[in-house]
Scaffold this motif. Structure first.
Motif, PDB file in Angstrom:
ATOM      1  N   LEU A 198      -4.280  15.465   1.232  1.00 32.33           N
ATOM      2  CA  LEU A 198      -3.506  16.062   0.158  1.00 32.33           C
ATOM      3  C   LEU A 198      -3.559  16.391  -1.558  1.00 32.33           C
ATOM      4  N   MET A 199      -3.079  14.660  -1.580  1.00 30.19           N
ATOM      5  CA  MET A 199      -3.707  13.570  -2.732  1.00 30.19           C
ATOM      6  C   MET A 199      -5.006  13.935  -3.468  1.00 30.19           C
ATOM      7  N   ARG A 200      -6.186  13.655  -2.976  1.00 30.16           N
ATOM      8  CA  ARG A 200      -7.301  13.628  -2.802  1.00 30.16           C
ATOM      9  C   ARG A 200      -7.759  15.362  -3.270  1.00 30.16           C
ATOM     10  N   GLY A 201      -7.160  16.114  -1.942  1.00 30.52           N
ATOM     11  CA  GLY A 201      -7.805  17.778  -2.127  1.00 30.52           C
ATOM     12  C   GLY A 201      -7.854  18.228  -3.178  1.00 30.52           C
ATOM     13  N   LEU A 202      -6.479  17.898  -3.667  1.00 30.61           N
ATOM     14  CA  LEU A 202      -5.293  18.851  -5.489  1.00 30.61           C
ATOM     15  C   LEU A 202      -6.200  18.179  -6.023  1.00 30.61           C
ATOM     16  N   ALA A 218       9.754  18.059   4.526  1.00 32.46           N
ATOM     17  CA  ALA A 218       8.633  17.213   5.683  1.00 32.46           C
ATOM     18  C   ALA A 218       8.734  16.208   5.659  1.00 32.46           C
ATOM     19  N   LYS A 219       7.901  16.010   7.049  1.00 36.36           N
ATOM     20  CA  LYS A 219       7.833  14.917   7.128  1.00 36.36           C
ATOM     21  C   LYS A 219       5.793  14.604   7.789  1.00 36.36           C
ATOM     22  N   ILE A 220       5.442  13.611   6.298  1.00 34.94           N
ATOM     23  CA  ILE A 220       4.110  13.710   5.712  1.00 34.94           C
ATOM     24  C   ILE A 220       3.870  12.129   5.604  1.00 34.94           C
ATOM     25  N   PRO A 221       3.070  11.465   7.118  1.00 35.33           N
ATOM     26  CA  PRO A 221       2.390  10.394   7.356  1.00 35.33           C
ATOM     27  C   PRO A 221       1.459  10.050   5.671  1.00 35.33           C
ATOM     28  N   THR A 222       1.596   8.668   5.680  1.00 36.11           N
ATOM     29  CA  THR A 222       0.181   8.170   4.793  1.00 36.11           C
ATOM     30  C   THR A 222      -0.772   8.552   4.625  1.00 36.11           C
ATOM     31  N   PHE A 242       6.610   9.857   4.740  1.00 40.93           N
ATOM     32  CA  PHE A 242       7.852   9.392   4.383  1.00 40.93           C
ATOM     33  C   PHE A 242       8.702  11.349   4.348  1.00 40.93           C
ATOM     34  N   CYS A 243       9.478  11.046   4.656  1.00 39.36           N
ATOM     35  CA  CYS A 243      10.274  12.420   4.604  1.00 39.36           C
ATOM     36  C   CYS A 243      10.355  13.286   3.370  1.00 39.36           C
ATOM     37  N   PHE A 244      10.586  13.776   2.458  1.00 41.33           N
ATOM     38  CA  PHE A 244      11.011  14.794   2.323  1.00 41.33           C
ATOM     39  C   PHE A 244      12.164  16.500   2.065  1.00 41.33           C
ATOM     40  N   MET A 245      12.576  16.295   1.134  1.00 44.77           N
ATOM     41  CA  MET A 245      13.582  16.899   1.360  1.00 44.77           C
ATOM     42  C   MET A 245      14.212  17.762   0.297  1.00 44.77           C
ATOM     43  N   GLU A 295       0.746  -1.170  -0.518  1.00 37.93           N
ATOM     44  CA  GLU A 295      -0.213   0.085   0.655  1.00 37.93           C
ATOM     45  C   GLU A 295       0.789   0.947   0.479  1.00 37.93           C
ATOM     46  N   THR A 296       2.324   1.495   0.941  1.00 37.40           N
ATOM     47  CA  THR A 296       2.715   2.771   0.960  1.00 37.40           C
ATOM     48  C   THR A 296       3.564   2.623  -0.325  1.00 37.40           C
ATOM     49  N   THR A 297       4.092   1.389  -1.239  1.00 38.40           N
ATOM     50  CA  THR A 297       4.453   1.652  -2.319  1.00 38.40           C
ATOM     51  C   THR A 297       3.416   2.304  -3.290  1.00 38.40           C
ATOM     52  N   GLN A 298       2.438   1.702  -3.798  1.00 37.32           N
ATOM     53  CA  GLN A 298       1.480   1.785  -4.379  1.00 37.32           C
ATOM     54  C   GLN A 298       0.811   3.358  -4.349  1.00 37.32           C
ATOM     55  N   LEU A 299       1.195   3.570  -2.952  1.00 39.01           N
ATOM     56  CA  LEU A 299       0.756   5.348  -2.676  1.00 39.01           C
ATOM     57  C   LEU A 299       1.867   6.170  -2.997  1.00 39.01           C
ATOM     58  N   LEU A 300       3.246   5.910  -2.834  1.00 37.45           N
ATOM     59  CA  LEU A 300       4.682   6.868  -3.357  1.00 37.45           C
ATOM     60  C   LEU A 300       4.060   7.005  -4.654  1.00 37.45           C
ATOM     61  N   ASN A 301       4.274   6.264  -5.237  1.00 34.81           N
ATOM     62  CA  ASN A 301       3.536   5.564  -7.407  1.00 34.81           C
ATOM     63  C   ASN A 301       2.793   6.661  -7.646  1.00 34.81           C
TER      64      ASN A 301
END
Length: 142
Positions: free
Chosen positions: A131-135, A121-125, A111-114, A27-33
Motif C-alpha cells: 500500500l505504501m509503495r503504491g501510494l 482493518a487487519k493488514i499484514p505487514t 497491525f489492526c487499525f480501528m 523491521e515491523t517497528t520501522q515499518l509502522l513508524n
C-alpha cells in the motif's frame, strides 16, 4: 535537493528507501513508524493528490480489499476509496487505535487499525508495504 525546499517529496522518497532496505530486528517497528509518517503528510499536506481509486483498483499494488473488516459509517468495504482509506488509517494511528497481531508471544504479522466511526482493518505487514509503495509511487509522480 534541499530537504527544506522539498520536504514532503524527500521525506516520502527516504521513507520508501527505508521500508525497502531495512532488514533488522525491528523491521515491523520501522515499518509502522514509516507508515505513520506516510499517512500523515499526504493526508494533511496534499490530500487532493491522493487518488480516489477503488480498493479493487489498488489490488494491483498487492493490497487486498479483504483487509478491510468493517468500513464504518454504515458503509461496506467496497465503498471505500484510497483517499478515504488513508484518512481512516491516519485517524486510527492518531487516536492510538492500532494493535499488532497476532498480539501474543509470536512475531508481529501485521497491525489492526480501528477508528471511532467503526472502521476496522487487519493488514499484514507485506500488504502495508505494498500500500505504501503504491501510494508513494503515485504521489511522487505528481
Amino acid at each position: 535537493m534541499s530537504y527544506f525546499n522539498n520536504f514532503e517529496q524527500l521525506f516520502m522518497r527516504r521513507s520508501l528507501e527505508l521500508i525497502d532496505t531495512y532488514q533488522g530486528e525491528y523491521e515491523t517497528t520501522q515499518l509502522l513508524n514509516a507508515f505513520i509518517g506516510l499517512l500523515f503528510f499526504p493526508n494533511e499536506r496534499m490530500p487532493d493528490l491522493i487518488p480516489e481509486k477503488t480498493l479493487q483498483d489498488i489490488e494491483a499494488w498487492g493490497f487486498s480489499q479483504n483487509c478491510i473488516i468493517n468500513a464504518g459509517a454504515h458503509k461496506v468495504p467496497q465503498e471505500i476509496n484510497l483517499r478515504e482509506l488513508v484518512r481512516r488509517l491516519r485517524n486510527s494511528v492518531a487516536h492510538c487505535r492500532v494493535d499488532p497481531f497476532p498480539n501474543d508471544h509470536r512475531s508481529c504479522e501485521g497491525f489492526c487499525f480501528m477508528d471511532r466511526n467503526g472502521f476496522e482493518a487487519k493488514i499484514p505487514t507485506d500488504q502495508i508495504k505494498n500500500l505504501m509503495r503504491g501510494l508513494l509511487a503515485h504521489l511522487l509522480e505528481q
